[in-house]
Design an enzyme around this catalytic site. Structure first.
Site, PDB file in Angstrom:
ATOM      1  NE  ARG A 105      20.044  40.124  -3.072  1.00  0.00           N
ATOM      2  CZ  ARG A 105      21.363  40.047  -2.856  1.00  0.00           C
ATOM      3  NH1 ARG A 105      21.945  38.872  -2.660  1.00  0.00           N
ATOM      4  NH2 ARG A 105      22.094  41.132  -2.835  1.00  0.00           N
ATOM      5  CG  ASN A 163      31.612  39.152  -3.175  1.00  0.00           C
ATOM      6  OD1 ASN A 163      32.242  38.385  -2.452  1.00  0.00           O
ATOM      7  ND2 ASN A 163      31.364  40.410  -2.840  1.00  0.00           N
ATOM      8  CG  ASP A 251      32.170  41.377   2.377  1.00  0.00           C
ATOM      9  OD1 ASP A 251      32.342  41.028   1.190  1.00  0.00           O
ATOM     10  OD2 ASP A 251      31.131  41.144   3.012  1.00  0.00           O
TER      11      ASP A 251
HETATM   12  O1  KDG Z   1      29.824  39.065   1.869  1.00  0.00           O
HETATM   13  C1  KDG Z   1      28.799  38.931   2.765  1.00  0.00           C
HETATM   14  C2  KDG Z   1      27.553  39.032   1.957  1.00  0.00           C
HETATM   15  O2  KDG Z   1      27.316  37.798   1.332  1.00  0.00           O
HETATM   16  C3  KDG Z   1      26.374  39.405   2.710  1.00  0.00           C
HETATM   17  O3  KDG Z   1      26.584  40.539   3.478  1.00  0.00           O
HETATM   18  C4  KDG Z   1      25.147  39.530   1.855  1.00  0.00           C
HETATM   19  O4  KDG Z   1      25.721  41.036   0.135  1.00  0.00           O
HETATM   20  C5  KDG Z   1      25.331  39.956   0.462  1.00  0.00           C
HETATM   21  C6  KDG Z   1      25.031  38.979  -0.576  1.00  0.00           C
HETATM   22  O5  KDG Z   1      24.481  39.402  -1.565  1.00  0.00           O
HETATM   23  O6  KDG Z   1      25.334  37.795  -0.440  1.00  0.00           O
END
Ligand code: KDG
Length: 309
Positions: A105, A163, A251
């Site tokens: 990415r 996250n 999520d």
């Molecule tokens: O919460 C799930 C995500 O980890 C996954 O969909 C991918 O967005 C993502 C990431 O950056 O980890």
């Protein structure tokens, strides 16, 4: 316009069709994976008007992602298709020690977002804006975007899912940055294990001491319980489920909680909605397909907490 806007990168997700390590798996599925669009898809399934804002590449994977998310009932008008950078990709690797993710990415279209990505009037249309701590890790310009969203004078309520993604940045950088950003949000979601890794704190009360500015901090203690620490503290134990695959459960939890907030539910019910959505997600290897139907929701929500275990 939408009542909720979710903003963040979505990648093409390649996963083994059965839970076999990436090195050996013979058959794969291709879907769309992104923390914030997962939240959007769950919210759409729960009947909310929700939009997803991001950038994708002008390529088949980008078009496929937009079609998938639009097909789930999410408004994609604020997704920009860019010809100067590709759509990001990630792989799920179900190893015996748990699922790992591998990202492709760096330099993606979403990573080119900056503080001018959306004009302020579009940001203040919805009631709630959902963002996460993944975005500031993507690039310096994405970090500026998140700071801009959180620090400008605003009418919109911001929910921020911490996250922490260790594959994207070192804890020395993520710890202080994510604390600083979380302090500017209205509602924060964070896992207790995540808070321990980032900030060395061990209890929900200690998380709240570090994040003392948001009106509510939701601390998820895995299979045990979830806490909403606001003016007072509310605790709801987690239902017991056989975990098939944990990716995406956070999520789902955020979406359940946010749905409760949008419907004016009390905090206990918001936490229960979070648990129900997360429990469904834990039973599936897809990031977001397992939204419970209304009958399931009612059944789960009507039992008292002791009946969950
Ligand atoms: O919460 C799930 C995500 O980890 C996954 O969909 C991918 O967005 C993502 C990431 O950056 O980890």
């Amino acid at each position: 316009g939408p009542e909720v806007l979710c903003l963040g990168e979505t990648m093409s997700l390649v996963s083994p069709a059965s839970p076999v390590p990436l090195e050996e798996a013979p058959v794969f599925t291709l879907s769309a994976g992104g923390a914030e669009s997962n939240v959007a898809i769950h919210l759409a399934a729960l009947g909310h008007r929700v939009g997803w804002a991001s950038r994708v590449g002008d390529d088949p994977l980008g078009r496929r992602i937009v079609a998938t998310i639009a097909g789930a009932g999410v408004d994609t008008d604020l997704v920009e298709v860019r010809s100067d950078a590709p759509t990001g990709v990630y792989f799920k690797d179900p190893t015996p020690d748990g699922t790992r993710v591998h990202y492709y990415r760096a330099g993606s279209a979403a990573s080119t977002m900056d503080e001018d990505f959306l004009p302020d009037d579009l940001l203040d249309g919805p009631e709630l804006l959902h963002i996460s701590g993944i975005t500031p890790a993507l690039s310096a310009s994405c970090d500026r975007l998140i700071r801009h969203l959180l620090s400008r004078d605003r009418d919109v309520r911001i929910t921020f899912d911490v996250n922490y993604r260790p594959a994207l940045w070192p804890v020395e950088q993520a710890g202080p940055t994510l604390r600083e950003l979380a302090q500017l949000a209205d509602t924060v979601f964070v896992g207790l294990d995540e808070a321990t890794a980032l900030w060395g704190v061990e209890t929900p009360e200690d998380v709240r001491k570090l994040l003392n500015r948001p009106s509510v901090v939701v601390v998820k203690d895995g299979a045990n319980a979830a806490y909403a620490l606001g003016a007072e503290t509310v605790v709801v134990p987690a239902p017991k489920v056989e975990v098939v695959e944990p990716v995406g459960a956070g999520d789902a939890f955020a979406a359940g909680f946010i749905s409760g907030v949008l419907r004016g539910a009390d905090v206990t019910r918001c936490l229960r909605l979070g648990h129900v959505l997360a429990a469904h997600s834990l039973l599936s290897t897809e990031d977001h397909t397992a939204s419970p139907d209304r009958a399931d929701l009612e059944r789960w929500l009507d039992c008292d907490e002791t009946g969950w275990n």
